[in-house]
Design an enzyme around this catalytic site. Sequence first.
Site, PDB file in Angstrom:
ATOM      1  N   SER A  63       0.821  -1.216   0.000  1.00  0.00           N
ATOM      2  CA  SER A  63       0.000   0.000   0.000  1.00  0.00           C
ATOM      3  C   SER A  63       0.854   1.265   0.000  1.00  0.00           C
ATOM      4  O   SER A  63       2.019   1.257   0.408  1.00  0.00           O
ATOM      5  CB  SER A  63      -0.919   0.014   1.225  1.00  0.00           C
ATOM      6  OG  SER A  63      -1.650  -1.177   1.309  1.00  0.00           O
TER       7      SER A  63
HETATM    8  N1  SAM Z   1      -0.624  -4.821   4.087  1.00  0.00           N
HETATM    9  C1  SAM Z   1       0.069  -5.180   2.885  1.00  0.00           C
HETATM   10  C2  SAM Z   1       1.458  -4.635   2.835  1.00  0.00           C
HETATM   11  O1  SAM Z   1       1.871  -3.903   3.744  1.00  0.00           O
HETATM   12  O2  SAM Z   1       2.156  -4.971   1.864  1.00  0.00           O
HETATM   13  C3  SAM Z   1      -0.684  -4.834   1.628  1.00  0.00           C
HETATM   14  C4  SAM Z   1      -1.816  -5.718   1.433  1.00  0.00           C
HETATM   15  S1  SAM Z   1      -2.406  -5.936  -0.180  1.00  0.00           S
HETATM   16  C5  SAM Z   1      -3.008  -4.350  -0.572  1.00  0.00           C
HETATM   17  C6  SAM Z   1      -3.840  -6.902   0.239  1.00  0.00           C
HETATM   18  C7  SAM Z   1      -3.517  -8.286   0.726  1.00  0.00           C
HETATM   19  O3  SAM Z   1      -4.713  -8.855   1.262  1.00  0.00           O
HETATM   20  C8  SAM Z   1      -3.035  -9.230  -0.362  1.00  0.00           C
HETATM   21  O4  SAM Z   1      -1.806  -9.788  -0.024  1.00  0.00           O
HETATM   22  C9  SAM Z   1      -4.148 -10.282  -0.425  1.00  0.00           C
HETATM   23  O5  SAM Z   1      -3.681 -11.565  -0.782  1.00  0.00           O
HETATM   24  C10 SAM Z   1      -4.687 -10.227   0.985  1.00  0.00           C
HETATM   25  N2  SAM Z   1      -6.035 -10.771   1.188  1.00  0.00           N
HETATM   26  C11 SAM Z   1      -7.143 -10.641   0.416  1.00  0.00           C
HETATM   27  N3  SAM Z   1      -8.182 -11.284   0.975  1.00  0.00           N
HETATM   28  C12 SAM Z   1      -7.726 -11.830   2.138  1.00  0.00           C
HETATM   29  C13 SAM Z   1      -8.328 -12.614   3.167  1.00  0.00           C
HETATM   30  N4  SAM Z   1      -9.610 -12.980   3.146  1.00  0.00           N
HETATM   31  N5  SAM Z   1      -7.557 -12.993   4.218  1.00  0.00           N
HETATM   32  C14 SAM Z   1      -6.257 -12.633   4.281  1.00  0.00           C
HETATM   33  N6  SAM Z   1      -5.627 -11.909   3.319  1.00  0.00           N
HETATM   34  C15 SAM Z   1      -6.358 -11.495   2.274  1.00  0.00           C
END
Ligand code: SAM
Length: 217
Positions: A63
């Site tokens: 992000s």
């Molecule tokens: N917080 C992260 C960072 O600092 O890099 C960025 C996160 S990225 C925008 C969103 C993440 O949410 C992805 O890695 C995706 O695989 C994960 N995601 C989506 N749905 C999810 C779920 N139900 N449970 C856990 N992770 C999930």
Amino acid sequence: MKPKISDPKRLRMLNLILDRGVSDPAVLEALARVPREKFVPPPLRDRAYYDGPLPIGLNQTISQPYIVAVMTELLRPAPHKLVLEVGTGSGYQAAVLAHCFGKVVSIERLPALAAQARDRLNALGMHNVTVIVGDGSLGFLPRAPYDAIIVTAAGPSIPPNLKDQLKPGGRLVIPVGPHSQQELMVVERRPDGSLTESATMRCVFVPLRGAQAWPEA
Ligand code: SAM
């Protein structure tokens, strides 16, 4: 208060975040200390301190630093608090949380990203973070309830399990809305157990996929 930083790119990123109104000293200190270049793929390292999201593989992103700062501040971090992060991704947000909270549980649905983030956080000596593979739309009951919950992917609505896993006085920050754009929502559980919800700003996140979120693609 502004933390000391020697790297000019990191300083520029921090000044931008300060100018846009983030003021919690613990959050600013965390952003000053976490080496963001260690959380982006090597070919993108020279853009690590650019204030925007970057691809991290598997159609996911790290992000934007400003959003990381805003969401962390909205959680009202403190060293005695336990926080749940849904969506570990690169592990960068988890590292920022690790500086401002006592303990961090971070849950990621994609095992390859979880393994990589775990390695990065261990290499930086961040031993107050536990990375788990699973569907974070259901929360993580074994460590609940939480003082704070941050969801770094966007759901169609607020997952009921996440509300249930908030302590009295606890705060949940989550982007909610269609794929094109979302509202960053804050849910607070009052000491009497009731819940308040407010919208803070527009944002754009990748989808939250799971049992209480968007269906698997
Ligand atoms: N917080 C992260 C960072 O600092 O890099 C960025 C996160 S990225 C925008 C969103 C993440 O949410 C992805 O890695 C995706 O695989 C994960 N995601 C989506 N749905 C999810 C779920 N139900 N449970 C856990 N992770 C999930």
